[in-house]
Scaffold this active site. Structure first.
Site, PDB file in Angstrom:
ATOM      1  N   ASP A 298      -8.569  -6.446  10.754  1.00 52.29           N
ATOM      2  CA  ASP A 298      -9.733  -6.388  10.985  1.00 52.29           C
ATOM      3  C   ASP A 298     -10.881  -7.726  11.064  1.00 52.29           C
ATOM      4  OD1 ASP A 298      -9.376  -7.097   8.219  1.00 52.29           O
ATOM      5  OD2 ASP A 298     -10.455  -5.322   7.445  1.00 52.29           O
TER       6      ASP A 298
ATOM      7  N   LYS B   6       0.788  -0.776   0.430  1.00 50.88           N
ATOM      8  CA  LYS B   6       0.420  -0.051   0.116  1.00 50.88           C
ATOM      9  C   LYS B   6       0.580   1.592  -0.207  1.00 50.88           C
ATOM     10  CE  LYS B   6      -3.184  -2.710   3.046  1.00 50.88           C
ATOM     11  NZ  LYS B   6      -4.204  -2.421   3.727  1.00 50.88           N
TER      12      LYS B   6
END
Length: 498
Positions: free
Chosen positions: A233, A198
């Site tokens: 997550d 990312k």
């Protein structure tokens, strides 16, 4: 007079001839148009055939998922599913009290969050959060710069607690750290960074313990805070679901990406060589996006997308069911239809050749268009790929393509969930008729009604009455879920102060 008559006759003959030619051309255009429409319809039918996921195939996929789960639990590297130990051996019960923090780092922004928990009666009393952008130079700087910046912002956030948030006297603040990058975890609160993704490129952080780095940075800020848990997550989503419903044993993310986590009996994990946790349970992070099976209905468009991706041959399941890729699969189908059947006219729209010009929210908007003339579809085609004027027949076919790709994704996701539930079997500890509850988060599930309804219907068909289940929506696993994990793994739980 004779000359005049002859001239009129000649003119009439020419007019008739011209009219005949025009009629013939019109007829040919109509035939050509009909042929192209037929070709487009034929291509849609072929797509539907190659994407077909009948019940028998879904059950085969569920069985294949279960087999891969067993293999991944038995041996490190024994399966395409990593089946990672998270070291989370207790999930929130709803009895937790106190102030807990969360740090969510997964991209160019990060979030800091705090929740005041009031026990079973009051649950989440107060909640506050702040999002901070990471300066580009820090994303390619040093580990000290990155974690120093994060700790500095976290300290500023802590300084704004106010009267609504109260730490119990004599207690240290505790934090759940959601770190959405590849790590090799060795305990509930330690993990070494494997690699950055990312847009991050901080070489001296690779191989370092990210919790130790954050703790050192907080110490430099004079911030007295303990990192109670390092999670992702999906594990946070499981915690958030369990907090409100004790029958939640599985969590799934269906958004830009996809993953699943679930509660496993520690005795069912042959590759676990440590002491069994007191709870007898361990949360497993499946990393199921890498699942692959010969039963997956893969088309030429899926193969092309995979070959052109940054990780060819990997994350095949994710490329079939997650929001990141659905729009581009649709784009590839429409491009071929434009080239071979002139779906959008004589010229292929140049924008249609641009990868990821269509996103999952565009697909969802077109798919849910109920206007008589499919006006939303027309607007999206104009806005995204520059089609100024589209016919109603064209717009209907675009919706059909969106429907086929979306339903296939939902059915395949359902097959995966069914595999997890089959691995677990009925829950003997459930107070609700041995029911398993699946908590799902992610924009694809939350905002795409067709996807959600198809998933739930397909899951019911695959499982039948074999395993009672329920699907529920969970929200903000990376934020609130991380704070709840910090609460369930608080250092003060051990001495009976909660």
């Amino acid at each position: 007079m004779i000359k005049t008559t002859m001239a009129v006759a000649a003119t009439t003959a020419v007019a008739v001839a011209v009219s005949g030619v025009m009629w013939y051309q019109k007829l040919n255009r109509k035939k050509d148009g009909n042929a192209k429409l037929a070709r487009a319809e034929e291509m849609v039918a072929e797509l539907e055939r190659t994407c077909a996921s009948p019940l028998e195939r879904l059950r085969q996929l569920a069985d294949a998922m279960e087999v891969e789960m067993h293999a991944g639990l038995a041996l490190e590297g024994g399966s395409r599913l990593k089946m990672l130990l998270t070291y989370v051996d207790s999930l929130p019960t709803g009895d937790e009290e106190g102030l807990f923090y969360a740090l969510d780092l997964g991209g160019t922004n990060f979030r800091v969050l705090r929740v005041q928990l009031g026990g079973r009666e009051n649950r989440i009393v107060n909640k506050d959060a702040k999002e901070i952008s990471i300066p580009p130079h820090i994303m390619v700087g040093s580990s000290g710069e990155l974690f120093g910046f994060i700790a500095s912002e976290l300290a500023k956030f802590v300084a704004t607690e106010g009267d609504k948030f109260q730490v119990f006297d004599g207690r240290q603040r505790e934090l759940g750290f959601t770190f959405s990058f590849p790590v090799r975890q060795s305990s509930i609160a330690s993990g070494t960074l494997i690699k950055w993704t990312k847009g991050f490129s901080i070489e001296d952080a690779v191989g370092a313990d990210v919790v130790a780095e954050l703790t050192a940075a907080m110490d430099k800020q004079g911030l007295d805070m303990r990192v109670a848990a390092l999670i992702n997550d999906t594990v946070g989503t499981l915690a958030g679901g369990r907090y409100y419903d004790e029958d939640v044993t599985v969590a799934v993310i269906l958004g830009t990406g996809t993953n699943a986590a679930y509660v496993e009996r520690a005795s069912n994990i042959p590759k676990w060589h440590g002491l069994l946790p007191k709870s007898g349970e361990m949360v497993i992070n499946m990393e199921w996006g890498n699942f692959k099976s010969s039963h997956l209905p893969i088309t030429e468009f899926d193969r092309a997308l995979d070959e052109e991706s940054l990780n060819p041959g990997e994350q095949i399941y994710e490329k079939l069911i997650s929001g990141m890729y659905l729009g581009d699969i649709v784009r590839r189908v429409l491009l071929k239809m434009a080239e071979e059947a002139e779906l959008f006219g004589d010229t292929v729209p140049s924008k249609l050749r641009a990868p990821f010009i269509l996103r999952s929210h565009d697909i969802s908007s077109m798919h849910h268009d109920i206007s008589p003339d499919l006006e939303v579809v027309a607007a999206k085609l104009k806005e995204n790929i520059g089609v100024i004027d589209s016919t109603f027949e064209t717009r209907k076919m675009v919706v059909q393509v969106c429907d086929i790709i979306t339903r296939r994704a939902a059915q395949l996701a359902a097959a995966g969930i069914a595999g997890v539930l089959k691995k677990l079997g009925m829950d003997p500890s459930s107070k609700n008729n041995h029911k398993r509850v699946v908590a799902i988060d992610g924009a694809l599930f939350e905002h795409n009604r067709v996807f959600r309804n198809c998933l739930e219907r397909s899951l019911s068909q695959v499982l039948g009455e074999e395993i009672p289940f329920e699907v529920t929506h969970a929200n903000d696993g990376s934020g609130v879920g991380a704070a709840l994990i910090a609460a369930s793994h608080s250092q003060y739980n051990r001495i009976g102060e909660l």
